[in-house]
Design an enzyme around this catalytic site. Structure first.
Site, PDB file in Angstrom:
ATOM      1  N   LYS A  22     -21.672   3.706  -5.567  1.00 25.64           N
ATOM      2  CA  LYS A  22     -21.663   3.376  -6.015  1.00 25.64           C
ATOM      3  C   LYS A  22     -20.937   1.796  -5.765  1.00 25.64           C
ATOM      4  CE  LYS A  22     -18.076   5.595  -8.133  1.00 25.64           C
ATOM      5  NZ  LYS A  22     -16.798   4.665  -9.145  1.00 25.64           N
ATOM      6  N   ASN A  23     -20.302   2.235  -5.021  1.00 23.37           N
ATOM      7  CA  ASN A  23     -19.166   1.241  -4.804  1.00 23.37           C
ATOM      8  C   ASN A  23     -19.319  -0.487  -3.802  1.00 23.37           C
ATOM      9  OD1 ASN A  23     -17.092   2.604  -6.126  1.00 23.37           O
ATOM     10  ND2 ASN A  23     -15.726   3.160  -4.888  1.00 23.37           N
ATOM     11  N   CYS A 117      -5.867   4.066 -15.140  1.00 22.10           N
ATOM     12  CA  CYS A 117      -6.651   5.786 -15.151  1.00 22.10           C
ATOM     13  C   CYS A 117      -5.892   6.436 -14.714  1.00 22.10           C
ATOM     14  CB  CYS A 117      -7.459   4.223 -14.485  1.00 22.10           C
ATOM     15  SG  CYS A 117      -7.967   5.521 -12.518  1.00 22.10           S
ATOM     16  N   ARG A 122      -3.582   0.473 -11.764  1.00 21.54           N
ATOM     17  CA  ARG A 122      -4.467  -0.185 -11.025  1.00 21.54           C
ATOM     18  C   ARG A 122      -4.362  -1.062 -10.918  1.00 21.54           C
ATOM     19  NH1 ARG A 122      -8.691   3.451  -9.996  1.00 21.54           N
ATOM     20  NH2 ARG A 122      -9.290   1.768  -9.103  1.00 21.54           N
ATOM     21  N   ASP A 308     -10.614   8.566  -2.026  1.00 24.23           N
ATOM     22  CA  ASP A 308     -11.715   8.624  -1.993  1.00 24.23           C
ATOM     23  C   ASP A 308     -12.411  10.840  -1.426  1.00 24.23           C
ATOM     24  OD1 ASP A 308     -13.826   5.995  -3.556  1.00 24.23           O
ATOM     25  OD2 ASP A 308     -11.887   6.586  -3.504  1.00 24.23           O
ATOM     26  N   ARG A 400     -20.239  10.434 -13.763  1.00 21.77           N
ATOM     27  CA  ARG A 400     -20.098   8.334 -13.040  1.00 21.77           C
ATOM     28  C   ARG A 400     -20.251   8.688 -11.381  1.00 21.77           C
ATOM     29  NH1 ARG A 400     -14.605   5.867 -15.293  1.00 21.77           N
ATOM     30  NH2 ARG A 400     -15.504   4.369 -14.635  1.00 21.77           N
TER      31      ARG A 400
HETATM   32  C1  EPZ Z   1     -12.008   0.840  -5.055  1.00 20.05           C
HETATM   33  O1  EPZ Z   1     -11.364   0.431  -6.105  1.00 20.05           O
HETATM   34  C2  EPZ Z   1     -12.421   2.139  -4.972  1.00 20.05           C
HETATM   35  N1  EPZ Z   1     -13.268   1.003  -6.282  1.00 20.05           N
HETATM   36  C3  EPZ Z   1     -11.986   2.860  -5.148  1.00 20.05           C
HETATM   37  O2  EPZ Z   1     -12.680   4.315  -5.576  1.00 20.05           O
HETATM   38  C4  EPZ Z   1     -11.274   3.662  -4.435  1.00 20.05           C
HETATM   39  O3  EPZ Z   1      -9.836   4.687  -4.438  1.00 20.05           O
HETATM   40  C5  EPZ Z   1     -10.450   2.273  -3.872  1.00 20.05           C
HETATM   41  O4  EPZ Z   1     -10.939   0.925  -3.859  1.00 20.05           O
HETATM   42  C6  EPZ Z   1      -9.440   2.733  -2.538  1.00 20.05           C
HETATM   43  O5  EPZ Z   1     -10.434   3.068  -1.435  1.00 20.05           O
HETATM   44  C7  EPZ Z   1     -14.035   0.663  -6.100  1.00 20.05           C
HETATM   45  O6  EPZ Z   1     -14.491   0.075  -4.761  1.00 20.05           O
HETATM   46  C8  EPZ Z   1     -15.144   0.325  -8.232  1.00 20.05           C
HETATM   47  P1  EPZ Z   1      -7.351  -1.145  -4.531  1.00 20.05           P
HETATM   48  P2  EPZ Z   1      -9.728  -0.758  -6.187  1.00 20.05           P
HETATM   49  O7  EPZ Z   1      -8.109  -2.499  -5.381  1.00 20.05           O
HETATM   50  O8  EPZ Z   1     -10.427  -2.086  -5.893  1.00 20.05           O
HETATM   51  C9  EPZ Z   1      -2.890  -1.727  -5.014  1.00 20.05           C
HETATM   52  C10 EPZ Z   1     -14.242   5.789  -6.510  1.00 20.05           C
HETATM   53  O9  EPZ Z   1     -13.591   7.102  -6.732  1.00 20.05           O
HETATM   54  N2  EPZ Z   1      -3.662  -3.058  -6.397  1.00 20.05           N
HETATM   55  O10 EPZ Z   1      -7.976  -0.845  -2.952  1.00 20.05           O
HETATM   56  O11 EPZ Z   1      -9.723  -0.721  -8.446  1.00 20.05           O
HETATM   57  C11 EPZ Z   1      -3.598  -0.443  -6.062  1.00 20.05           C
HETATM   58  O12 EPZ Z   1      -2.249  -0.349  -7.511  1.00 20.05           O
HETATM   59  C12 EPZ Z   1     -13.299   4.944  -7.002  1.00 20.05           C
HETATM   60  O13 EPZ Z   1     -14.577   5.960  -6.634  1.00 20.05           O
HETATM   61  C13 EPZ Z   1      -2.857  -4.111  -6.616  1.00 20.05           C
HETATM   62  O14 EPZ Z   1      -1.198  -3.798  -6.377  1.00 20.05           O
HETATM   63  O15 EPZ Z   1      -8.823   0.109  -5.467  1.00 20.05           O
HETATM   64  C14 EPZ Z   1      -4.054   0.490  -5.480  1.00 20.05           C
HETATM   65  O16 EPZ Z   1      -2.295   1.223  -4.622  1.00 20.05           O
HETATM   66  C15 EPZ Z   1     -11.566   5.419  -6.828  1.00 20.05           C
HETATM   67  N3  EPZ Z   1      -3.159  -5.507  -7.367  1.00 20.05           N
HETATM   68  C16 EPZ Z   1      -4.128  -0.782  -3.689  1.00 20.05           C
HETATM   69  O17 EPZ Z   1      -3.685  -1.653  -4.023  1.00 20.05           O
HETATM   70  C17 EPZ Z   1      -4.415  -5.760  -7.307  1.00 20.05           C
HETATM   71  O18 EPZ Z   1      -4.404  -6.396  -7.927  1.00 20.05           O
HETATM   72  C18 EPZ Z   1      -5.534  -0.110  -3.162  1.00 20.05           C
HETATM   73  O19 EPZ Z   1      -6.606  -0.326  -4.481  1.00 20.05           O
HETATM   74  C19 EPZ Z   1      -5.159  -4.605  -6.483  1.00 20.05           C
HETATM   75  C20 EPZ Z   1      -4.889  -3.447  -6.011  1.00 20.05           C
END
Ligand code: EPZ
Length: 421
Positions: A22-23, A117, A122, A308, A400
């Site tokens: 998915k990701n 969420c 996020r 995850d 999902r």
């Molecule tokens: C991706 O989300 C995945 N989703 C998530 O999978 C996964 O849990 C996550 O990466 C971490 O591995 C997809 O790939 C579609 P991040 P993402 O940006 O990219 C902070 C699932 O279950 N952050 O790596 O949204 C954020 O708050 C989902 O399949 C900022 O501060 O996660 C978090 O603490 C859930 N500013 C950390 O970075 C930003 O602009 C990591 O988030 C972006 C993120």
């Protein structure tokens, strides 16, 4: 709303095939917007999030052609509107992934600001700052991100991610593919899905180097040409079914996967007492009827233990021998499955970002409620070993991220059925 009813106690035994990731599918579908002709993406998982992304394209005037194997052909030249509307973005945060490609390819994008969420706030500040570093002019108003590229288009830039962000890295990498000049992304995410996206971009004629390391270099090109690409296997689905075998003391062989993309998870399963053998595209886990041993773990960006898989390992520790500490360092509110497991008799104490799990020999079936994707998978795992029936509500969360979960678990011998709600 559909529900799942699971009667615990069956020791799983069997083989299943793993679906496309998915990701990886979501950023790759977004990246098709960069191309100057029709692009075909195969091995897409049959998931609600994928249909949401395809519906989003439809709303923008792009009519994807879907074949019976759920390969999708997308021709971005038919796009009519550069707006990703709130009513779709609010159902899938990953819609933010169309922002970078739209600005890079069409010079403008209006994408609803994804809300938080269940698992955390996020933010998307890094996505916005990365595009601004490339010269984009961005306003956030009325709940929408309005991004406009500068005269002459986006310019290559050096950008340091002060937090490792998977979709942040992906968004900026996609935008850089068509920018003028070189971009260097530092402290980039190293997840296999980032590598899969880079491979797809290069298949369309981009010039991305270093994906999979923390420094990615992209030399922009004027246009990307059509290509056909097959999405990588889902490492989290893989890990989830391996844990299903581990908690039930059973055996599972997962096929169409890749043992090299979830090594931190396999190490923890071996620590829990699992006997694991692997081949090029398969993994077999056998517990030989044994109860797992509790493990300690700490989530962190790849290649460390993935957030995850945290909820699934809380389920494993809940029925393991001993006590295990689980530390969640990525998201601020990712223990909501714990409070549902308490209803099944799990002995778990949450202290800040740490859950101390004291294994019990059995859990008791109970009505529980799914709160987010991976939490709902962990409730399924706990239900597989609980005494009696467990009714899981709000399983749209599961749909999902897990293709045909009840069919795959039934193939492994689980007593599980869906009750239309
Ligand atoms: C991706 O989300 C995945 N989703 C998530 O999978 C996964 O849990 C996550 O990466 C971490 O591995 C997809 O790939 C579609 P991040 P993402 O940006 O990219 C902070 C699932 O279950 N952050 O790596 O949204 C954020 O708050 C989902 O399949 C900022 O501060 O996660 C978090 O603490 C859930 N500013 C950390 O970075 C930003 O602009 C990591 O988030 C972006 C993120």
């Amino acid at each position: 709303m559909d529900k799942l009813i699971i009667t615990g106690g069956a020791r799983l035994d069997g083989e299943i095939r793993i679906s496309g990731a998915k990701n990886s599918a979501l950023p790759i579908l977004a990246a098709t917007l960069l191309c100057d002709g029709p692009v075909t993406v195969g091995n897409l998982p049959h998931l609600h999030d994928i249909t949401t992304m395809i519906e989003l394209f439809g709303r923008m005037g792009i009519e994807p052609v879907i074949d019976e194997k759920l390969s999708v052909e997308i021709d971005p030249r038919t796009i009519k509107t550069l707006v990703a509307p709130y009513e779709l973005v609010k159902t899938m945060r990953a819609s933010i992934l169309v922002l970078g490609p739209m600005v890079a390819r069409f010079g403008y994008a209006e994408v609803a600001l994804p809300g938080g969420c269940a698992i955390g706030s996020r933010p998307v500040d890094l996505h916005i700052r990365g595009l601004e570093a490339m010269g984009a002019h961005i306003e956030v108003e009325g709940g929408y991100i309005k991004a406009k590229s500068p005269e002459g288009g986006l310019r290559g830039a050096h950008f340091f991610f002060d937090t490792v962000s998977v979709t942040g890295t992906e968004n900026i990498m996609m935008a850089a593919a068509l920018a003028t000049g070189r971009s260097v992304l530092q402290n980039a995410a190293r997840e296999p899905e980032v590598v899969d996206l880079a491979n797809f971009l290069n298949a369309m004629g981009a010039n991305v180097q270093g994906a999979g390391t923390d420094t990615i270099t992209i030399d922009g090109v004027p246009r990307l040409h059509p290509a056909t690409y097959r999405v990588m296997p889902d490492r989290i689905e893989t890990g989830t079914y391996l844990v299903a075998a581990a908690v039930t003391g059973g055996r599972v062989k997962v096929k169409d996967t890749d043992p090299t993309i979830l090594e931190a998870v396999l190490e923890k399963l071996k620590e829990a007492g699992a006997d694991i053998t692997t081949g090029e595209d398969w993994i077999e886990l056998n517990m030989h009827g044994k109860r797992p041993k509790a493990v300690n773990l700490r989530t962190a960006p790849y290649p460390a233990f993935p957030t995850d898989m945290q909820a699934q390992f809380i389920s494993l520790n809940a029925i393991a021998e001993g006590t295990g500490a689980v530390i969640e360092t990525i998201f601020e509110n990712r223990f909501m499955h714990v409070y549902e497991m308490h209803r099944m008799g799990a002995q778990i104490q949450v202290e800040g970002n740490t859950a101390i799990v004291t294994g019990t020999k059995t859990l008791k079936g109970a009505p529980v409620m799914a709160t987010d994707l991976r939490a709902s998978a962990s409730l399924v795992l706990s239900a597989l070993v609980a005494e009696g029936d467990t009714l899981i509500d709000r399983i749209y969360h599961i749909d999902r991220g897990y293709e045909c979960i009840e069919e795959k678990l039934q193939m492994l011998g689980a007593k599980i059925r869906r009750v239309p709600g």
